[in-house]
Each structure stands twice: as C-alpha cells, then as structure tokens.
Design a protein around this motif. Structure first.
Motif, PDB file in Angstrom:
ATOM      1  N   UNK A  67    -103.984  56.874  25.532  1.00  0.00           N
ATOM      2  CA  UNK A  67    -103.681  58.178  26.095  1.00  0.00           C
ATOM      3  C   UNK A  67    -102.208  58.499  25.923  1.00  0.00           C
ATOM      4  N   UNK A  68    -101.842  59.753  26.186  1.00  0.00           N
ATOM      5  CA  UNK A  68    -100.474  60.177  25.896  1.00  0.00           C
ATOM      6  C   UNK A  68     -99.402  59.482  26.743  1.00  0.00           C
ATOM      7  N   UNK A  69     -99.643  59.295  28.022  1.00  0.00           N
ATOM      8  CA  UNK A  69     -98.609  58.701  28.872  1.00  0.00           C
ATOM      9  C   UNK A  69     -98.388  57.224  28.540  1.00  0.00           C
ATOM     10  N   UNK A  70     -99.444  56.413  28.656  1.00  0.00           N
ATOM     11  CA  UNK A  70     -99.298  54.976  28.414  1.00  0.00           C
ATOM     12  C   UNK A  70     -99.079  54.668  26.940  1.00  0.00           C
ATOM     13  N   UNK A  71     -99.693  55.437  26.059  1.00  0.00           N
ATOM     14  CA  UNK A  71     -99.473  55.230  24.626  1.00  0.00           C
ATOM     15  C   UNK A  71     -98.035  55.532  24.234  1.00  0.00           C
ATOM     16  N   UNK A  72     -97.497  56.629  24.760  1.00  0.00           N
ATOM     17  CA  UNK A  72     -96.102  56.977  24.482  1.00  0.00           C
ATOM     18  C   UNK A  72     -95.139  55.958  25.058  1.00  0.00           C
ATOM     19  N   UNK A  73     -95.413  55.531  26.281  1.00  0.00           N
ATOM     20  CA  UNK A  73     -94.542  54.541  26.928  1.00  0.00           C
ATOM     21  C   UNK A  73     -94.599  53.193  26.212  1.00  0.00           C
ATOM     22  N   UNK A  74     -95.798  52.746  25.867  1.00  0.00           N
ATOM     23  CA  UNK A  74     -95.941  51.480  25.136  1.00  0.00           C
ATOM     24  C   UNK A  74     -95.226  51.550  23.791  1.00  0.00           C
ATOM     25  N   UNK A  75     -95.339  52.690  23.127  1.00  0.00           N
ATOM     26  CA  UNK A  75     -94.681  52.848  21.832  1.00  0.00           C
ATOM     27  C   UNK A  75     -93.169  52.853  21.990  1.00  0.00           C
ATOM     28  N   UNK A  76     -92.665  53.508  23.033  1.00  0.00           N
ATOM     29  CA  UNK A  76     -91.217  53.534  23.266  1.00  0.00           C
ATOM     30  C   UNK A  76     -90.679  52.112  23.427  1.00  0.00           C
ATOM     31  N   UNK A  77     -91.297  51.340  24.289  1.00  0.00           N
ATOM     32  CA  UNK A  77     -90.819  49.972  24.533  1.00  0.00           C
ATOM     33  C   UNK A  77     -90.962  49.128  23.261  1.00  0.00           C
ATOM     34  N   UNK A  78     -92.126  49.208  22.619  1.00  0.00           N
ATOM     35  CA  UNK A  78     -92.351  48.424  21.397  1.00  0.00           C
ATOM     36  C   UNK A  78     -91.402  48.858  20.275  1.00  0.00           C
ATOM     37  N   UNK A  79     -91.141  50.155  20.164  1.00  0.00           N
ATOM     38  CA  UNK A  79     -90.232  50.656  19.126  1.00  0.00           C
ATOM     39  C   UNK A  79     -88.810  50.162  19.367  1.00  0.00           C
ATOM     40  N   UNK A  80     -88.374  50.166  20.619  1.00  0.00           N
ATOM     41  CA  UNK A  80     -87.027  49.668  20.933  1.00  0.00           C
ATOM     42  C   UNK A  80     -86.908  48.188  20.573  1.00  0.00           C
ATOM     43  N   UNK A 153     -82.170  53.324  22.536  1.00  0.00           N
ATOM     44  CA  UNK A 153     -82.778  53.580  23.854  1.00  0.00           C
ATOM     45  C   UNK A 153     -82.674  55.053  24.244  1.00  0.00           C
ATOM     46  N   UNK A 154     -81.546  55.668  23.932  1.00  0.00           N
ATOM     47  CA  UNK A 154     -81.331  57.071  24.305  1.00  0.00           C
ATOM     48  C   UNK A 154     -81.955  58.058  23.310  1.00  0.00           C
ATOM     49  N   UNK A 155     -82.026  57.668  22.046  1.00  0.00           N
ATOM     50  CA  UNK A 155     -82.482  58.593  21.018  1.00  0.00           C
ATOM     51  C   UNK A 155     -83.976  58.637  20.771  1.00  0.00           C
ATOM     52  N   UNK A 156     -84.692  57.589  21.146  1.00  0.00           N
ATOM     53  CA  UNK A 156     -86.134  57.549  20.857  1.00  0.00           C
ATOM     54  C   UNK A 156     -87.032  58.353  21.802  1.00  0.00           C
ATOM     55  N   UNK A 157     -86.707  58.516  23.074  1.00  0.00           N
ATOM     56  CA  UNK A 157     -87.665  59.197  23.959  1.00  0.00           C
ATOM     57  C   UNK A 157     -88.061  60.605  23.512  1.00  0.00           C
ATOM     58  N   UNK A 158     -87.121  61.437  23.138  1.00  0.00           N
ATOM     59  CA  UNK A 158     -87.467  62.813  22.776  1.00  0.00           C
ATOM     60  C   UNK A 158     -88.407  62.895  21.575  1.00  0.00           C
ATOM     61  N   UNK A 159     -88.129  62.207  20.464  1.00  0.00           N
ATOM     62  CA  UNK A 159     -89.092  62.282  19.354  1.00  0.00           C
ATOM     63  C   UNK A 159     -90.467  61.728  19.717  1.00  0.00           C
ATOM     64  N   UNK A 160     -90.510  60.705  20.551  1.00  0.00           N
ATOM     65  CA  UNK A 160     -91.803  60.145  20.955  1.00  0.00           C
ATOM     66  C   UNK A 160     -92.568  61.158  21.792  1.00  0.00           C
TER      67      UNK A 160
END
Length: 175
Positions: A67-80, A153-160
C-alpha cells in the motif's frame, strides 16, 4: 540491468518460486514476517542498486504489496540504506576518482559541490531519486559521507511521495 532481470527470472523459473509468487502471497508474507520481509526487501534493493537497477522498481513493488503508506515508508528506509551502502562500497573501491577529471565543466561542478555539498546532494536527490549512477558519481566525487547521508535523508522523501501518489493515480485508472 537486463542481465540482472534475466538472471532473476531464470532463478525464479529454476527454483519453482515463480509459480508460487503472487501479489497476495507477497502481502501475506510481509504480514506474517514483517522484519524478515523488510530485511529481504532492503537486501535486494542494495544488490540491485549496486548493479544499476533503479529504485523506482522497488517503490512500485512496495506500493503494490504494502500500500502507499507502508510501501512508501519501507522504500524510503530501504533506499537510504541502499544508497549509503552503495556509496561506501564505491568510495572504498574508487575513492574520489572523479576529481581526476580536469576540464572546465568538472571544475565548475566540483566547485559547486564543494561550496554547498548538502544542498547539492538534496537537490540531486529531488531530481534523480535513488538512481544508481548518482550514487556512484557522488561516491567518486569526494563529497563527505555526512553530507551524502544527510542529503539523501532530506532529499528522498518528496520524490518518493510524488511517485507513490502517481502510482496510486495510475492504479486508479487501471482499476
């Protein structure tokens, strides 16, 4: 990248996992084994990033599965984590090799990077997300690790968030 995808497809075929993989199976697996699922997702993201597979594939897979919330959050952490591991591996192997470029454009780019390393990384992340080539270039540029990590950490949230929203819009159109 095509070689990685082909190898992955062959491994799935040979192992018999392809017949067992479905969106519902992945969702159930994540629900039953959250930590192991996240660690596996992150490890695959790191390996893919090292062989130049764009992180957008992982974001799309995570949004579909979680889903969008957990998928986006998991991707943010994994991407970092993935970007940082890639940076460390490439920096260890290549140090600041790009500093050896001696032309006008390289000097201008490095002057901007040196003057504003954090801002440069944040802006590059806003445009290029977790693109592996960016991770390699920044690792070989000599940018300090602390600026790289903080900029990531600061630059990835918006594109995700934007890509997640676009995936949701497209999914709504498709049904």
């Amino acid at each position: 990248m095509l070689g990685f995808v082909a190898l992955l497809w062959v491994l799935l075929q040979v192992s018999g996992l392809r017949d067992q993989l479905s969106l519902e199976t992945v969702r159930r697996g994540f629900a039953e084994h959250r930590l192991l699922g996240f660690l596996t997702f992150t490890a695959l993201f790191v390996l893919a990033n090292l062989v130049h597979v764009p992180g957008g594939f992982f974001l799309a897979a995570a949004v579909l599965a979680l889903g969008p919330l957990w998928g986006g959050l998991a991707t943010y952490v994994a991407a970092c984590i993935s970007c940082t591991v890639t940076f460390l591996v490439v920096r260890t192997l290549g140090a600041d090799a790009l500093r050896g470029l001696d032309n006008r454009l390289a000097r201008r780019l490095f002057a901007q990077l040196d003057a504003h390393p954090l801002r440069s990384v944040v802006l590059l992340r806003l445009v290029f997300h977790s693109v592996p080539a960016l991770n390699y270039a920044l690792a070989l540029s000599g940018v300090p690790l602390r600026h790289y990590v903080l900029g990531t950490l600061l630059g990835l949230p918006l594109p995700i968030v934007v890509v997640t929203w676009l995936l949701e819009v497209v999914a709504g159109w498709v049904g």
